[in-house]
Design a protein around this motif. Structure first.
Motif, PDB file in Angstrom:
ATOM      1  N   TYR A  17     -11.534   4.299   3.841  1.00 56.82           N
ATOM      2  CA  TYR A  17     -10.500   3.280   3.983  1.00 56.82           C
ATOM      3  C   TYR A  17     -10.983   1.952   3.420  1.00 56.82           C
ATOM      4  O   TYR A  17     -12.109   1.526   3.693  1.00 56.82           O
ATOM      5  N   VAL A  58       0.839  -1.199   0.000  1.00 56.10           N
ATOM      6  CA  VAL A  58       0.000   0.000   0.000  1.00 56.10           C
ATOM      7  C   VAL A  58       0.869   1.241   0.000  1.00 56.10           C
ATOM      8  O   VAL A  58       0.573   2.226   0.672  1.00 56.10           O
ATOM      9  N   TRP A  92       1.420   3.845  -1.745  1.00 59.31           N
ATOM     10  CA  TRP A  92       0.974   5.197  -2.010  1.00 59.31           C
ATOM     11  C   TRP A  92      -0.334   5.550  -1.312  1.00 59.31           C
ATOM     12  O   TRP A  92      -0.882   6.616  -1.517  1.00 59.31           O
ATOM     13  N   TYR A  93      -0.821   4.657  -0.483  1.00 58.78           N
ATOM     14  CA  TYR A  93      -2.066   4.901   0.238  1.00 58.78           C
ATOM     15  C   TYR A  93      -1.846   5.786   1.455  1.00 58.78           C
ATOM     16  O   TYR A  93      -0.758   5.834   2.025  1.00 58.78           O
ATOM     17  N   SER A 128       0.026  10.606   5.138  1.00 62.54           N
ATOM     18  CA  SER A 128       0.129  10.396   3.701  1.00 62.54           C
ATOM     19  C   SER A 128       1.398   9.630   3.332  1.00 62.54           C
ATOM     20  O   SER A 128       2.346   9.534   4.118  1.00 62.54           O
ATOM     21  N   TRP A 129       1.399   9.119   2.098  1.00 65.97           N
ATOM     22  CA  TRP A 129       2.575   8.429   1.574  1.00 65.97           C
ATOM     23  C   TRP A 129       3.783   9.367   1.532  1.00 65.97           C
ATOM     24  O   TRP A 129       4.901   8.958   1.832  1.00 65.97           O
ATOM     25  N   PRO A 150      -6.744   4.871  -0.511  1.00 70.90           N
ATOM     26  CA  PRO A 150      -6.237   5.893  -1.418  1.00 70.90           C
ATOM     27  C   PRO A 150      -7.000   7.197  -1.226  1.00 70.90           C
ATOM     28  O   PRO A 150      -8.223   7.220  -1.326  1.00 70.90           O
ATOM     29  N   GLY A 151      -6.286   8.253  -0.889  1.00 70.52           N
ATOM     30  CA  GLY A 151      -6.941   9.535  -0.738  1.00 70.52           C
ATOM     31  C   GLY A 151      -7.771   9.677   0.516  1.00 70.52           C
ATOM     32  O   GLY A 151      -8.563  10.600   0.648  1.00 70.52           O
TER      33      GLY A 151
END
Length: 120
Positions: A107, A27, A29-30, A50-51, A98-99
């Protein structure tokens, strides 16, 4: 499906500290976050990061006491909990999305949870 695995929970006296860890492979970039759920209560947002490590989010009840960090090389997120109170007692869950930010529905992946008990 992402496998999130929490560790580090336990029993601590009020005023003490604990550090939770969550292994979160796959994960990168999550957003990674922590939620908690006390018996009979709804799951509550605790913190997220954040990533890129430049954005962190905290729930009002833990601001100034808890710190979320992330080691991308180890695919791990941490929650340092200081000045613990009895009301921090809950099962703590690691989550990824993501985001995502504050909201549970953002989530997509969850760990099994780790119990934190603070004795007064």
């Amino acid at each position: 499906q992402v496998q999130l695995v929490e560790s580090g929970g336990g029993l601590v006296q009020a005023g003490g500290s604990l550090r939770l860890s969550c292994a979160a492979p796959g994960v990168s970039w999550y957003i990674l976050g922590w939620f908690r759920q006390a018996p009979g209560q709804q799951r509550e947002f605790v913190a997220a990061i954040s990533w890129t490590l430049d954005r962190t989010y905290y729930g009002d009840s833990v601001k100034g006491r808890f710190t979320i960090t992330r080691d991308n090389a180890r695919n791990t997120v941490y929650l340092q909990m200081n000045s613990l109170k009895a009301e921090d007692t809950a099962v703590y869950y690691c989550a990824a999305g993501p985001g995502a930010t504050y909201h549970l529905s953002e989530y997509t992946d969850w760990g099994q949870g780790t119990q934190v008990t603070v004795s007064s």
